[in-house]
Design a protein around this motif. Structure first.
Motif: not given
Lengths: 390, 390
Positions: B125-150
């Protein structure tokens, strides 16, 4: 980085647009040349119809091949590599055929040949796969690799329309080409699966003659209706498995239970997953085509070259061998005729309008399905999810 | 690369196991030291209880911090960086607090501080986000970040059991800790969201006091049942949006229609998505925790250092500012009392056991919900998907 774009269709225009974008992130990139066809009007100052002028430009760093098709794309790519220009392309058809030749030409000339955009469009799939391979053996790859066919299946299932009605609409919207066969007959998926398998197993498939490929041309509204009543969605899937130095690769309509990510991949999106020893199941979802997402992936490759972020080195020298009966599934076959004779070596039974064939290998199933098609050209088949055997 | 692992819990053991693996892919890596607690028995020759011995090893390249918690992890990380050792950690709590300090210490000492495993475990994820930022402004991030609660929400919805029953089972299975508050009260999600926003917007959040956070502790079986009847699934979501130099960040239970990827993210899986100008919506799905997937991400960072694949450079100097009312949603509030007075500035109506509050900003909603909780500590709320405004 000085860039030449060969071809100014969807991908070429997208790359031009992203590089020109005024957000400051790509200011180190510059488009110097755009190759257009002979006798086409040069509407931009960068345009030329001379490939030689482009390749002989000593300041040129990168050639983006965005012509599509096999020739002259193949010739231009090789030529650019021999002129010591890095080459980037989204052209899966030419890569599936010539990946080894391009890789060797790039190595021999000290330049890079990158192709992130060729599989999964904007999805960082090639990179994700190559990264997984640094640590893991990748045991399987499975995905919705083709947006057009996914759009057609999704629309059919949402609207209850026939295949031909939805195809016509997809063509009107620009989602499907005038000759849609590469998308609906699984050729495009086969190319993308070949490229993925080449990377995953360090082999050179090139010749796809052995690959069992079955498309969605024959699917009917009532097929989809029947699957829905069973709580299943159908998707055109490319899949490959590796076990003990053997691999298979298959393109076929595949059923998924309604709660899976695959079943819930809408519109023209792609979903590609890999399974590795330590990483487990990893899925990538996004725009598998479209001007800006595909161009984004091309520009990412350019930036990788600029930042000296080398991609995986391949020698295609693995001893992994193709095996047509590595995996078995149940299949549903729909024909106007009674075709149970053809499957007499297998356990079969009738299920709705379908004949269910139990636990047959993909290679055998696709062979026997050719027999079915020889007297019923409208017959259809789909595989069921492989059951996890304890 | 010579590696020291601080701590030998889940992540530490996983890194040790992957590096020792005999598949030849990590043969350039070597674990020289494992730091264990004072008075614990050294069961492996690499083990020591002296951090000084480790940091003074001149041949040591990389320190993997796998202790967890804030101190002494913070102290050891800083100390390792000052000894000119690269540092890799999966410890989101300490990164969320000290990312800027660690980044500056790494820069000043000419080493790397990488943390791919801290958000999304095995998902790149960090790599994917950093890569996207080489070209784009990232306008939103949304996610299921926690496996236990899921896992808890998924089990409640599949089995109709109560929160406390499922939590107990999750603790028995080792999916939830004895003190589960970080997972079920949204703290873990808040840390991962902070780190993601720091990267996406080039800022330093550190102080999460402003962040509206609401967990799943109060959810009941009948809440889930009601949502299911409406065709919705509930997930604990971290989300952030950026518009014209303003951003928000929110952790809250959020409803999704049953055909979305979020609704179909099962068990303890994570799903994280970004939205960029040219890339569109990109989703990453995989094992957000677990020994080998998390360790895989740690080893990927080690390999990036070995191959000189530099990650994004941050100066935390962006002018983007937090805004508590950047986005609005409808919310469902469940309380044993009539709480409509509290929301008298908003359009509200009753919907089943819930009060629906229309188009209220997250900041305001979370403030008013504190009032509700002050006299009904069992009250619950969930946001509905933001409607796309034309």
């Amino acid at each position: 980085m000085n860039i030449a774009i060969l071809g100014f269709g969807t991908v070429g225009k997208g790359v031009y647009e992203i590089v020109k974008k005024a957000n400051g992130k790509t200011e180190s990139l510059h488009v110097d040349h755009i190759l257009i066809r002979k006798n086409k009007e040069c509407i931009l100052p960068e345009m030329t119809d001379s490939i030689d002028d482009i390749l002989n430009d000593k300041d040129l760093d990168v050639v983006v091949e965005a012509i599509g098709g096999i020739e002259p794309a193949h010739e231009y790519i090789l030529s650019a590599l021999k002129h010591k220009k890095h080459v980037i392309t989204a052209n899966k058809a030419v890569i599936a055929l010539y990946l080894k030749e391009f890789t060797e030409a790039a190595r021999d000339n000290g330049v890079k040949f990158y192709f992130e955009a060729s599989v999964g469009g904007g999805i960082p799939w090639i990179q994700g796969l190559e990264k997984a391979l640094r640590i893991d053996q990748v045991n399987s790859i499975e995905g919705i690799f083709n947006g057009t066919s996914n759009f057609i299946l999704d629309q059919m299932s949402k609207r209850g329309q026939s295949f031909s009605e939805v195809l016509k609409e997809a063509q009107k919207l620009g989602y499907a080409e005038a000759d849609p066969s590469a998308d609906i007959d699984g050729i495009d998926v086969a190319n993308k699966l070949s490229i993925s398998a080449d990377i995953a197993y360090n082999i050179d498939i090139a010749d796809q003659d052995k690959m069992p490929i079955f498309g969605i041309r024959n699917i009917s509204a009532s097929d989809i209706d029947y699957f829905a009543k069973k709580g299943m969605s159908i998707k055109l899937i490319g899949k490959t498995h590796q076990r003990e130095n053997k691999f298979d690769y298959i393109v076929e309509p595949t059923l998924f239970q309604s709660h899976t990510l695959e079943a819930n991949t809408p519109d023209n999106y792609n979903l590609i997953s890999l399974n590795g020893d330590t990483i487990g199941k990893l899925d990538f979802f996004g725009q598998g085509a479209g001007m800006l997402p595909t161009a984004n992936a091309v520009v990412q490759d350019i930036l990788d070259i600029k930042e000296a972020k080398d991609h995986l080195v391949r020698d295609f020298d693995s001893k992994v061998e193709y095996c047509s009966n590595l995996t078995k599934s149940d299949y549903l076959v729909r024909s106007s005729y009674d075709v149970s004779d053809i499957f007499s070596d297998y356990k079969v039974y009738h299920e709705g309008d379908f004949l269910r064939v139990e636990q047959i290998s993909a290679g055998k199933m696709h062979d026997l399905m050719k027999e079915v098609l020889s007297f019923d050209s409208k017959a259809f088949m789909a595989s069921l999810p492989m059951e996890v055997v304890a």
